[in-house]
Design an enzyme around this catalytic site. Structure first.
Site, PDB file in Angstrom:
ATOM      1  N   LYS A 165       0.843  -1.203   0.000  1.00  0.00           N
ATOM      2  CA  LYS A 165       0.000   0.000   0.000  1.00  0.00           C
ATOM      3  C   LYS A 165       0.870   1.241   0.000  1.00  0.00           C
ATOM      4  CE  LYS A 165      -1.899   2.591   3.271  1.00  0.00           C
ATOM      5  NZ  LYS A 165      -2.619   3.033   4.470  1.00  0.00           N
ATOM      6  N   GLU A 206      -3.633   4.102  -4.012  1.00  0.00           N
ATOM      7  CA  GLU A 206      -4.488   4.841  -3.076  1.00  0.00           C
ATOM      8  C   GLU A 206      -4.330   6.358  -3.254  1.00  0.00           C
ATOM      9  OE1 GLU A 206      -5.480   5.363   1.705  1.00  0.00           O
ATOM     10  OE2 GLU A 206      -3.919   3.969   1.068  1.00  0.00           O
ATOM     11  N   GLU A 208      -6.046   9.287  -2.138  1.00  0.00           N
ATOM     12  CA  GLU A 208      -7.107   9.711  -1.218  1.00  0.00           C
ATOM     13  C   GLU A 208      -7.338  11.214  -1.291  1.00  0.00           C
ATOM     14  OE1 GLU A 208      -8.392   9.844   3.510  1.00  0.00           O
ATOM     15  OE2 GLU A 208      -6.539   8.832   2.933  1.00  0.00           O
ATOM     16  N   SER A 320     -11.283  -1.587   2.530  1.00  0.00           N
ATOM     17  CA  SER A 320      -9.940  -1.650   3.106  1.00  0.00           C
ATOM     18  C   SER A 320      -9.954  -0.658   4.260  1.00  0.00           C
ATOM     19  CB  SER A 320      -8.866  -1.278   2.071  1.00  0.00           C
ATOM     20  OG  SER A 320      -7.584  -1.304   2.674  1.00  0.00           O
ATOM     21  N   TYR A 382      -1.471   9.332   8.394  1.00  0.00           N
ATOM     22  CA  TYR A 382      -1.531   7.912   8.752  1.00  0.00           C
ATOM     23  C   TYR A 382      -0.144   7.415   9.117  1.00  0.00           C
ATOM     24  CZ  TYR A 382      -3.795   3.345   8.526  1.00  0.00           C
ATOM     25  OH  TYR A 382      -4.366   2.134   8.831  1.00  0.00           O
TER      26      TYR A 382
END
Length: 382
Positions: A165, A206, A208, A320, A382
């Site tokens: 990821k 990803e 986002e 996810s 994150y």
């Protein structure tokens, strides 16, 4: 080998007007079949991903919510709780790990991730190294971690990981997302995906778009389409095997501070339409991030994406989730051994609910006293 184009042939003998094109460089990918098989396994019907890849700082904030210190022992104990939940594999096909967790030992001295291996759950790994300010932009970011990514991917593959990821972060505001931020993050995701596939790891792409902002549903859909389209242009340019990838986008929602909060059906329709316009059908699965929605809200939205009559969806639409699977679980646990079984049941209940939602069959089975609490964090890192 090169040949003359039809146009060049028609120009006669003038060499200045002749055009030649080269046959593109094509090669059989070393991990071709394995990448496709892994991506399909993760996108199995009724299953999704548990994102347990919180950085040391992020997991510390989760532990502090239940008045626990951010020590390695507490991090290990919490993740041991998650990975040993009975029958976790019924609704969880893959788990994303942080590097510390991948190589850690449990309280019995065995690999912390061994229960996942034993239950056929695919191991994934967070490979980005966080974000930095992108100069020349209004507070936008790029993601770090490409320099030694090939060596790290090789190490993770040997340790049993089969997917990875990389989180790119964009935001909507008066000046954002800028063309520069879209281009930089799309190309970084493509380079990451290329390196992952060369080393046997299925890349989760990803991009986002954060929930922060006063923007409307229509504005979020517009930028989601632009960002995802840029990503697939870059993935094509970098010769990515799309059948061996997964996409992890935001759902299309109004900004958190928007006064006009659209209903679930409108959000689901906008989300699916954005994907229909941008994501090739070769991609086997779309594993949504929860983006700060409540546990129940993320499950209900996922269910709407699958249950409503929204036209053709050639990919599996699943989850996810990190916070949207774990928020209630860690509250119930609170670091106490006597709460371990109850915490695991809480995790399994949420996994079950999301498994049903991935099939469009959720009817509130996982709703609890904690599950409607918001998980939103402004400018989430994150």
């Amino acid at each position: 080998v090169s040949t003359q184009s039809t146009w060049g042939h028609q120009q006669g003998s003038n060499p200045k007007l002749k055009m030649a094109y080269k046959v593109p460089f094509l090669t059989q990918h070393k991990f071709h079949d394995e990448l496709i098989a892994t991506a399909r396994k993760i996108a199995s019907p009724g299953k999704g991903i548990l994102a347990a890849d919180e950085s040391t700082g992020t997991i510390g904030s989760r532990l502090s919510e239940v008045k626990l210190e951010n020590t390695r022992e507490n991090r290990r104990a919490y993740r041991e709780l998650l990975f040993n939940a009975p029958a976790l594999n019924q609704h969880i096909s893959g788990v994303i790990l942080y590097e510390e967790t991948l190589f850690d030992k449990d309280s019995k001295g065995q690999d912390l991730v061994q229960p996942l291996r034993d239950n056929g759950i695919v191991l994934g790994i967070k490979v980005d190294l966080g974000t930095k300010h992108l100069p020349g932009t209004d507070g936008e970011t790029y993601t770090q971690g490409l320099t030694d990514l090939d060596k790290r991917c090789e190490k993770y593959y040997k340790a049993g990981c089969r997917f990875a990821k990389w989180r790119a972060v964009l935001k909507i505001s008066e000046n954002c997302p800028s063309p520069l931020a879209i281009l930089e993050n799309a190309e970084s995701l493509a380079r990451y995906a290329s390196i992952c596939q060369a080393n046997g790891l299925v890349p989760i792409v990803e991009p986002e778009i954060l929930m922060d902002g006063t923007h409307s549903l229509a504005v979020c859909q517009y930028w989601t389409e632009k960002v995802i389209a840029a990503c697939y242009k870059a993935l094509s340019d970098y010769h990515i095997l799309l059948e061996g990838t997964l996409l992890k986008p935001n759902m299309v929602l109004p900004g958190k501070q928007c006064k006009d909060q659209a209903n679930i059906e409108a959000c689901a329709r906008a989300t699916v339409q954005a994907l229909q316009r941008t994501v090739p059908p070769a991609v086997p699965g779309i594993t949504f991030l929860s983006g700060g929605q409540s546990e129940e809200g993320a499950t209900v939205m996922l269910n709407a994406l699958n249950a409503l009559d929204l036209g053709n969806r050639p990919w599996k639409l699943t989850f996810s989730y990190g916070r949207a699977l774990q928020k209630s679980c860690i509250k119930v646990w609170a670091g106490k051994k006597e709460n371990l079984e109850a915490a695991q049941k809480t995790l399994l209940l949420r996994a079950h609910g999301n498994g049903l939602a991935a099939l469009g069959k959720y009817h509130g089975e996982a709703k609890t006293q904690f599950s409607q609490e918001s998980s939103y964090v402004a400018n989430y890192k994150y």
